[in-house]
Design a protein around this motif. Structure first.
Motif: not given
Length: 210
Positions: A29-45
């Motif tokens: 997931x490429x985002x301007x503000x990583x803190x807004x990504x609410x999910x944590x998962x081993x297959x998610x960078x």
């Protein structure tokens, strides 16, 4: 499948991200503000990046089987959508990524009268600049030499749940028996990931509705 997604913090992008993870894909997931990504998962960078920068798009697209853009411009900044589309096309081309799947608009879909939806009476005036920007972005994809797919929602996209029951079309607005054109964000995301899993519309536009 390895998938990069830009715009993963908006309502549609977030729902697509959940759908991708539920189906076992490996996602960046490429985002301007990583803190807004609410999910944590081993297959998610989660990576900080700017979709307006084709060099960064190329870097994050390298090695990906698909790149998804759920980017949506702010009100009054609709023209930025064209800059983003050019950046995505250039970055994906440079990276030689498998394909680019773009979340687009419904305004350029055709109605039964043959008119584009955005040109019909009753289409909200305040939405027309965004609809036109989406139509122009679609034209840029059509002119490109990459593997692209443009996905238009129904005329109205709601916050409803995922049912898995919907219809697929190409260039015409999908309406129900009452003439309504709707799709939930959950089913929109499901249809997009269906297309990733089983490509049917490479270098083509499709739409989804009830």
């Amino acid at each position: 499948m390895k998938v990069a997604i830009f715009g993963a913090t908006g309502e549609i992008g977030k729902t697509i991200l959940w759908e991708l993870m539920d189906r076992g894909h490996e996602v960046t997931a490429v985002v301007r503000n990583p803190s807004k990504v609410e999910m944590v998962h081993e297959r998610l960078r989660v990576e900080q990046g700017d979709v307006l920068n084709p060099d960064q798009v190329a870097d994050f697209s390298a090695g990906q089987e698909a790149v998804v853009s759920a980017y949506g411009p702010k009100f009054g900044e609709e023209e930025e959508l064209l800059e983003v589309t050019r950046s995505l096309i250039e970055g994906v081309r440079r990276a030689n990524a498998g394909r680019l799947v773009v979340v687009g608009g419904a305004g350029s879909l055709l109605t039964d009268s043959g008119e584009m939806l955005m040109n019909t009476p009753g289409f909200p005036e305040e939405v027309k600049p965004l609809a036109q920007a989406h139509a122009d972005a679609y034209a840029l994809l059509e002119e490109s030499n990459i593997h692209w797919t443009y996905m238009s929602p129904a005329a109205t996209i709601t916050t409803g749940r995922r049912t898995g029951q919907f219809r697929i079309g190409m260039n015409r607005v999908i309406t129900d028996d009452l003439g309504e054109s709707t799709i939930s964000v959950g089913d929109f995301a499901a249809a997009l990931v269906d297309e990733l899993d089983d490509p049917q519309f490479v270098q083509a536009r499709f739409t989804v509705g009830y």
